[in-house]
Design an enzyme around this catalytic site. Structure first.
Site, PDB file in Angstrom:
ATOM      1  N   GLN A  46       0.830  -1.192   0.000  1.00  0.00           N
ATOM      2  CA  GLN A  46       0.000   0.000   0.000  1.00  0.00           C
ATOM      3  C   GLN A  46       0.872   1.251   0.000  1.00  0.00           C
ATOM      4  OE1 GLN A  46      -2.208   2.747  -0.029  1.00  0.00           O
ATOM      5  NE2 GLN A  46      -3.702   1.331   0.832  1.00  0.00           N
ATOM      6  N   ARG A  48       0.072   4.275   0.653  1.00  0.00           N
ATOM      7  CA  ARG A  48      -0.255   5.211   1.725  1.00  0.00           C
ATOM      8  C   ARG A  48       0.163   4.619   3.059  1.00  0.00           C
ATOM      9  NH1 ARG A  48      -6.076   8.175   2.935  1.00  0.00           N
ATOM     10  NH2 ARG A  48      -5.262   9.666   4.440  1.00  0.00           N
ATOM     11  N   SER A  62     -19.106   8.759  10.187  1.00  0.00           N
ATOM     12  CA  SER A  62     -19.977   8.725   9.016  1.00  0.00           C
ATOM     13  C   SER A  62     -20.446   7.303   8.713  1.00  0.00           C
ATOM     14  CB  SER A  62     -19.233   9.301   7.803  1.00  0.00           C
ATOM     15  OG  SER A  62     -19.996   9.162   6.627  1.00  0.00           O
ATOM     16  N   GLY A  89      -9.009   0.820  -0.865  1.00  0.00           N
ATOM     17  CA  GLY A  89     -10.001   1.087   0.167  1.00  0.00           C
ATOM     18  C   GLY A  89      -9.534   0.854   1.584  1.00  0.00           C
ATOM     19  N   GLU A  90      -8.222   0.926   1.841  1.00  0.00           N
ATOM     20  CA  GLU A  90      -7.732   0.633   3.197  1.00  0.00           C
ATOM     21  C   GLU A  90      -8.258   1.641   4.211  1.00  0.00           C
ATOM     22  OE1 GLU A  90      -3.581   0.003   5.720  1.00  0.00           O
ATOM     23  OE2 GLU A  90      -3.628  -0.402   3.558  1.00  0.00           O
ATOM     24  N   ARG A  91      -8.429   2.895   3.800  1.00  0.00           N
ATOM     25  CA  ARG A  91      -8.940   3.900   4.738  1.00  0.00           C
ATOM     26  C   ARG A  91     -10.355   3.537   5.192  1.00  0.00           C
ATOM     27  NH1 ARG A  91     -11.337   8.934   3.562  1.00  0.00           N
ATOM     28  NH2 ARG A  91     -11.171  10.452   5.235  1.00  0.00           N
TER      29      ARG A  91
END
Length: 290
Positions: A46, A48, A62, A89-91
């Site tokens: 990853q 990020r 959310s 989509g790790e976040r």
């Protein structure tokens, strides 16, 4: 593969759009499915690395309220049958765990290592999820793994060549200045202004302490541009002519690295300053490429 490359260059809509458009899904008929969170593992490649706590907390709130609105992208994991590795989509995955979700909506695709790596980088860069230093390192990794040039990398991620080149140059900054970028205390605009100075580290501290804008930082860099320490001995270097300066600028933009051209009547040398082993690999690859 060529079609996939062009699709990636246009963005990720083909990957994260309607399930029936995804030709490589493990089970296309199933489309988006719910996958237990404990069966999903992080991607070790990853790009990020920094996840701001405040942003994760906000996203978790959310998700508690509205759920996960966009599926993550997974591929079968080598750990074992029924387990998956995150591609994009790790976040959302991290925030969903904080929100207490037990499963995530996901699209599952059979992807090779290189393709998964490329998608992970493009997904982050196109959505501006990376800080400037992570973005620069992602470009170096993309060029190294895929064996492509800066121009080709720019096309893959949907950015201009000059943007990629200027972002790559940020890795030449001192570690302390890069840390300011990673933590969000400086923007890429601030950092680009500091690149032209002889004391990027000292000026960065001043910019952060005083909360200077990019324009104020550019003005400060111009004022301090001639303050770089000089050797006590040796003749003072003569200013370079316009053609040599323009050539240096063109080479720096093409390479994303600092370049010094010393020309003495048609004889001289070219010095390229690299800040990471990835940059050195890129220089070697370009020089030895047939």
């Amino acid at each position: 593969m060529a079609e996939n490359r062009r699709g990636l260059g246009r963005g990720l809509s083909a990957l994260l759009g309607e399930a029936e458009e995804i030709s490589h899904a493990v089970d296309p008929a199933a489309g988006v499915r719910e996958v237990p969170i404990e069966l999903i593992h992080a991607n070790p490649d990853q790009p990020r690395r920094h996840f701001a706590e405040a942003e994760l907390a906000e996203l978790a709130d959310s998700i508690r309220d509205k759920g996960v609105l966009q599926p993550v992208l997974l591929r079968p994991s080598k750990r074992g049958e029924g387990e998956y590795e995150l591609v994009a989509g790790e976040r959302r995955w991290r925030a969903a765990q904080r929100a207490g979700l037990r499963a995530l909506p996901a699209l599952i695709r059979s992807l090779g290592d290189a393709e998964a790596f490329e998608i992970a980088i493009i997904e982050n860069v196109q959505r501006e999820d990376l800080n400037p230093i992570e973005e620069a390192r992602a470009y170096w990794s993309l060029m190294g793994v895929m064996q492509i040039t800066q121009e080709e990398a720019a096309k893959r991620v949907g950015k201009s060549r000059s943007h990629v080149a200027n972002t790559l140059r940020l890795t030449q900054l001192p570690e302390s200045v890069q840390e300011h970028l990673i933590e969000g205390r400086l923007t890429a605009g601030h950092a680009r202004a500091l690149l032209s100075t002889g004391d990027a580290e000292g000026l960065a501290e001043k910019v952060v302490a005083q909360g200077l804008s990019v324009r104020e930082t550019e003005a400060l860099a111009r004022d301090k541009g001639g303050d770089a320490p000089r050797k006590a001995s040796g003749p003072r270097k003569a200013p370079k002519d316009a053609d040599t300066a323009a050539l240096e600028s063109d080479l720096e933009e093409a390479l994303g690295m600092s370049v010094d051209v010393a020309d003495r009547g048609g004889v001289g040398e070219v010095r390229i300053r690299y800040a990471t082993l990835e940059q050195l690999d890129e220089i070697c690859r370009r020089l030895t490429r047939s």
